[in-house]
Design a protein around this motif. Structure first.
Motif, mmCIF file in Angstrom:
data_model
loop_
_atom_site.group_PDB
_atom_site.id
_atom_site.type_symbol
_atom_site.label_atom_id
_atom_site.label_comp_id
_atom_site.label_asym_id
_atom_site.label_seq_id
_atom_site.Cartn_x
_atom_site.Cartn_y
_atom_site.Cartn_z
ATOM 1 N N THR A 126 0.902 -1.256 -0.142
ATOM 2 C CA THR A 126 0.154 0.144 -0.007
ATOM 3 C C THR A 126 0.824 1.185 0.143
ATOM 4 O OG1 THR A 126 -1.602 1.383 1.428
ATOM 5 C CG2 THR A 126 -0.209 -0.131 2.290
ATOM 6 N N ALA A 127 0.227 2.183 -0.608
ATOM 7 C CA ALA A 127 1.278 3.572 -0.912
ATOM 8 C C ALA A 127 0.924 4.423 0.541
ATOM 9 C CB ALA A 127 0.800 4.163 -2.022
ATOM 10 N N GLU A 128 -0.157 4.029 1.346
ATOM 11 C CA GLU A 128 -0.211 4.782 2.556
ATOM 12 C C GLU A 128 1.093 4.479 3.482
ATOM 13 O OE1 GLU A 128 -4.941 3.899 2.649
ATOM 14 O OE2 GLU A 128 -3.499 2.635 3.400
ATOM 15 N N GLU A 129 1.607 3.321 3.219
ATOM 16 C CA GLU A 129 2.687 2.889 4.226
ATOM 17 C C GLU A 129 3.680 3.666 4.335
ATOM 18 O OE1 GLU A 129 3.148 -1.631 4.507
ATOM 19 O OE2 GLU A 129 4.796 -0.996 3.412
ATOM 20 N N VAL A 130 4.375 3.864 5.786
ATOM 21 C CA VAL A 130 5.390 4.753 6.183
ATOM 22 C C VAL A 130 6.801 3.855 6.099
ATOM 23 C CG1 VAL A 130 6.811 6.074 7.773
ATOM 24 C CG2 VAL A 130 4.218 6.403 7.452
ATOM 25 N N ASP A 131 6.492 2.700 6.492
ATOM 26 C CA ASP A 131 7.549 1.579 6.599
ATOM 27 C C ASP A 131 6.785 0.340 6.934
ATOM 28 O OD1 ASP A 131 10.108 0.752 6.611
ATOM 29 O OD2 ASP A 131 10.360 0.500 8.623
ATOM 30 N N ASP A 132 7.579 -0.793 6.189
ATOM 31 C CA ASP A 132 6.886 -2.216 6.329
ATOM 32 C C ASP A 132 6.734 -2.775 7.734
ATOM 33 O OD1 ASP A 132 6.260 -4.686 5.858
ATOM 34 O OD2 ASP A 132 7.301 -5.013 4.094
ATOM 35 N N PRO A 133 5.465 -2.854 8.269
ATOM 36 C CA PRO A 133 5.216 -3.256 9.521
ATOM 37 C C PRO A 133 5.745 -4.908 9.752
ATOM 38 C CG PRO A 133 3.096 -3.325 8.517
ATOM 39 C CD PRO A 133 4.104 -2.442 7.382
ATOM 40 N N HIS A 156 5.540 9.590 20.143
ATOM 41 C CA HIS A 156 6.751 9.246 19.064
ATOM 42 C C HIS A 156 7.927 8.562 20.058
ATOM 43 C CE1 HIS A 156 9.106 9.492 15.507
ATOM 44 N NE2 HIS A 156 10.248 9.918 16.469
ATOM 45 N N LEU A 157 8.086 7.170 19.547
ATOM 46 C CA LEU A 157 9.056 6.435 20.074
ATOM 47 C C LEU A 157 10.118 6.224 19.048
ATOM 48 C CD1 LEU A 157 10.478 4.653 22.461
ATOM 49 C CD2 LEU A 157 9.403 2.850 21.457
ATOM 50 N N PRO A 158 11.455 6.697 19.001
ATOM 51 C CA PRO A 158 12.391 6.551 18.170
ATOM 52 C C PRO A 158 12.505 4.982 17.790
ATOM 53 C CG PRO A 158 13.328 8.021 19.669
ATOM 54 C CD PRO A 158 12.074 7.679 20.384
ATOM 55 N N ALA A 159 12.445 4.684 16.533
ATOM 56 C CA ALA A 159 12.473 3.220 16.234
ATOM 57 C C ALA A 159 13.639 2.493 16.698
ATOM 58 C CB ALA A 159 12.517 3.166 14.397
ATOM 59 N N GLY A 160 14.669 2.932 16.912
ATOM 60 C CA GLY A 160 15.899 2.348 17.472
ATOM 61 C C GLY A 160 15.769 1.843 18.845
ATOM 62 N N ARG A 188 6.508 8.945 11.042
ATOM 63 C CA ARG A 188 7.891 9.822 11.188
ATOM 64 C C ARG A 188 7.322 10.995 11.821
ATOM 65 N NH1 ARG A 188 11.958 8.114 8.163
ATOM 66 N NH2 ARG A 188 11.484 6.424 6.510
ATOM 67 N N ASP A 189 8.312 11.571 12.678
ATOM 68 C CA ASP A 189 7.917 12.946 13.474
ATOM 69 C C ASP A 189 8.211 14.075 12.576
ATOM 70 O OD1 ASP A 189 10.744 13.140 13.260
ATOM 71 O OD2 ASP A 189 10.793 12.803 15.276
ATOM 72 N N GLU A 190 8.156 15.208 13.224
ATOM 73 C CA GLU A 190 8.116 16.410 12.166
ATOM 74 C C GLU A 190 9.680 16.490 11.558
ATOM 75 O OE1 GLU A 190 7.135 19.754 14.735
ATOM 76 O OE2 GLU A 190 4.981 19.172 14.829
ATOM 77 N N ALA A 191 10.405 16.167 12.192
ATOM 78 C CA ALA A 191 11.823 16.062 11.716
ATOM 79 C C ALA A 191 12.121 14.939 10.766
ATOM 80 C CB ALA A 191 12.867 15.859 12.812
ATOM 81 N N GLY A 192 11.040 14.031 10.533
ATOM 82 C CA GLY A 192 11.415 12.809 9.556
ATOM 83 C C GLY A 192 11.821 11.738 10.143
ATOM 84 N N GLU A 193 12.016 11.738 11.402
ATOM 85 C CA GLU A 193 12.384 10.440 11.957
ATOM 86 C C GLU A 193 11.638 9.396 12.294
ATOM 87 O OE1 GLU A 193 14.826 9.421 16.230
ATOM 88 O OE2 GLU A 193 13.494 11.086 16.296
ATOM 89 N N LEU A 194 12.055 8.191 11.718
ATOM 90 C CA LEU A 194 11.250 7.104 11.857
ATOM 91 C C LEU A 194 10.806 6.536 13.305
ATOM 92 C CD1 LEU A 194 9.776 4.962 9.896
ATOM 93 C CD2 LEU A 194 11.826 3.438 10.390
ATOM 94 N N GLY A 195 9.685 6.411 13.763
ATOM 95 C CA GLY A 195 9.224 5.862 15.053
ATOM 96 C C GLY A 195 7.846 5.370 15.247
#
Length: 553
Positions: free
Chosen positions: A135-142, A220-224, A191-198
């Motif tokens: 899906t194009a809606e996806e931010v990252d593959d869950p 927002h929890l940073p992905a790492g 992604r947060d306002e800075a574009g960080e994945l989380g």
């Protein structure tokens, strides 16, 4: 599709071998049923009304053709020729002989499947958006993050005996197809306002006796930092969860009793402690890269966004209906997502025969890049079908009896096995689903009604998700007779809500008529393109209650 490495394979094979020894001791009388029960449950084996039931994990609902064919083989060889897909993206086999269970686990292990932690007070099968990667809606593959959680939680020594069962759901888009708000932990990749994945982290959802929608405890929890934060949540739960009362043991009760703010405060404190004590509490970047790389790459062809063959095929009335209801947009030009309904009118929701499994395996291998998904709504998805091939897929599904064009419509009903199989049930769910579907068997009328999600549970445990149905139906026992309590206004999607009880429970023979009365009242009240749920939210309960109960008064 995630490809198992040698470590994954060894864990699954060793667990199957371990269970073979446990079953052998039970059959010899060296273990009592009380001693054996926690061991079999941790391997997905339940003792139900008529036989043992084996629940097989399908991590985040993802299968390939090889695995689907093996499930068909198990259905044909060890069961009565069919399996049942569940609301946790698992499959259940309801007619298993105890002595054959180890052979089934060995057979599953050969194709990288298992039943580990599909029961017990542990972290169960992690579920995810069945459209993942399509899906194009996806931010990252869950699926990647679901796999991270699967590997971290499998046989985790600290979290193998929690106060109660524990369920995760992960979505990578704002359109929630994983029902994250009714899980113990729901994760929304963003992604947060800075574009960080989380992740947005929601904790404390669930259905059953006391339903709750999970509140967000961290925006927002940073992905790492995912694993250390999950560890903190589970430690707080393990510390304070009610082990003295099974009805109050789920994390939803803890979050509700403490309040989301206080629960979040304790989690943050525990998280700070974990990260201060250990610099290896989270997944190394190199390990995340390994997991990402273990997913089979998808080799999409470069295709035009429109297909002349696809447009021409829609001149066929039946195929055009299938396209309207079962075919969804894909992120890749020239491709589509095709949903396969396991809800033919009169069928048992979620059931699929061995022959149909083989057919889906063939179709998935030929037309969908060998990728098949299971949805929490008890259907299947072919996520990567060329537009040019949709007509061929439809023809193959039709030949297999799987071409019902009713995804999201009134006959696309979720139903648990109910009293036909389950020892916990108060009432049957399957016949109610079948009778409603037959009552609304006219496909033109179903399309006129539009999206309407009916969900049926045979007891208060809510395996049929009745609390989040647009129309929810709960089976109850009244002095030995089966009655059904209707509720309205629930949703398990991004607009999550819990349904409200309509009125007194009805006898089984009144349920289809009552649903018909609700639908007719909706059609008279509907404005524009409103769904049933939208109309209910606008006008409230009163006109619907009057439609069902007016004659009784």
């Amino acid at each position: 599709m995630y490809r198992y490495d040698s470590i994954d394979k060894d864990i699954v094979a060793d667990r199957a071998q371990e269970f073979r020894g446990q079953v052998g001791r039970r059959l010899l009388g060296e273990m009592t049923e009380d001693q054996f029960k926690p061991l079999r449950l941790m391997n997905g084996l339940y003792l139900q009304l008529h036989a043992y039931m084996l629940r097989v994990a399908i991590p985040y609902g993802s299968l390939d053709s090889r695995q689907m064919r093996r499930l068909a083989h198990i259905a044909r060889t060890y069961d009565k020729g069919y399996g049942h897909f569940t609301t946790r993206q698992n499959i259940q086999f309801h007619w298993i002989k105890l002595g054959q269970a180890p052979d089934i686990l060995d057979s599953l292990a050969e194709v990288d499947l298992h039943a580990i932690q599909t029961s017990g007070n542990c972290i169960r099968n992690v579920t995810a958006d069945p459209y993942a990667g399509a899906t194009a809606e996806e931010v990252d593959d869950p699926r990647v993050w679901s796999e991270v959680i699967r590997q971290w939680s499998t046989l985790h020594p600290e979290f193998s005996y929690l106060p109660r069962k524990f369920k995760f759901a992960v979505t990578g888009s704002g359109h929630d197809r994983a029902a994250i708000r009714v899980h113990d932990i729901g994760l929304i990749v963003h992604r947060d306002e800075a574009g960080e994945l989380g992740f947005e982290v929601a904790v404390g959802g669930g259905q059953g006796r006391t339903p709750y929608l999970a509140p967000t405890i961290r925006q927002h929890l940073p992905a790492g930092s995912l694993l250390s934060y999950l560890q903190a949540i589970l430690r707080v739960y393990n510390r304070h969860g009610r082990r003295d009362n099974i009805y109050k043991a789920r994390i939803k009760v803890l979050v509700a009793s403490l309040g989301a703010e206080e629960f979040a405060r304790q989690v943050e404190a525990e998280w700070a402690k974990i990260t201060a004590e250990r610099d290896d509490a989270d997944l190394p970047v190199i390990e995340l890269a390994r997991i990402r790389g273990a997913f089979t790459p998808l080799n999409f062809e470069t295709l035009p966004p429109r297909s002349a063959a696809f447009e021409a095929a829609k001149s066929d009335r039946a195929l055009a209906r299938f396209v309207r209801n079962n075919v969804k947009a894909h992120k890749q030009p020239g491709y589509a997502v095709v949903e396969v309904s396991l809800k033919a009118v009169g069928a048992t929701p979620g059931d699929i025969t061995a022959e149909q499994m083989d057919a889906v395996a063939d179709i998935g291998e030929r037309y969908s890049l060998d990728d098949i998904r299971v949805t929490h709504e008890q259907n299947l998805v072919l996520p990567h079908v060329k537009l040019d091939d949709v007509a061929g897929v439809y023809a193959a599904l039709e030949a297999a009896g799987l071409a019902s064009a009713n995804i999201g419509l009134i006959s696309d009903i979720i139903a648990c096995p109910g009293l036909d199989y389950c020892a916990l049930a108060n009432a049957r769910a399957i016949p109610i689903a079948q009778s409603i579907a037959q009552h609304f068997g006219d496909p033109d009328r179903a399309e006129q009604v539009g999206e309407l999600k009916i969900k049926i549970s045979g007891c208060i445990n809510a395996c049929g998700h009745h609390h989040v149905g647009h129309i929810g139906i709960l089976g109850v026992d009244k002095k030995g007779e089966e009655f059904y309590q209707l509720s309205l206004g629930g949703s398990g999607a991004e607009d999550a809500s819990l349904a409200s009880i309509l009125g007194p429970a009805l006898p089984a023979n009144r349920v289809p008529e009552a649903v018909d009365q609700l639908v007719e009242r909706y059609l008279t009240l509907r404005q524009g393109e409103e769904r049933f749920l939208d109309t209910f939210r606008r006008v409230g309960m009163a006109p619907f209650k009057e439609a069902v109960y007016a004659e009784a008064h």
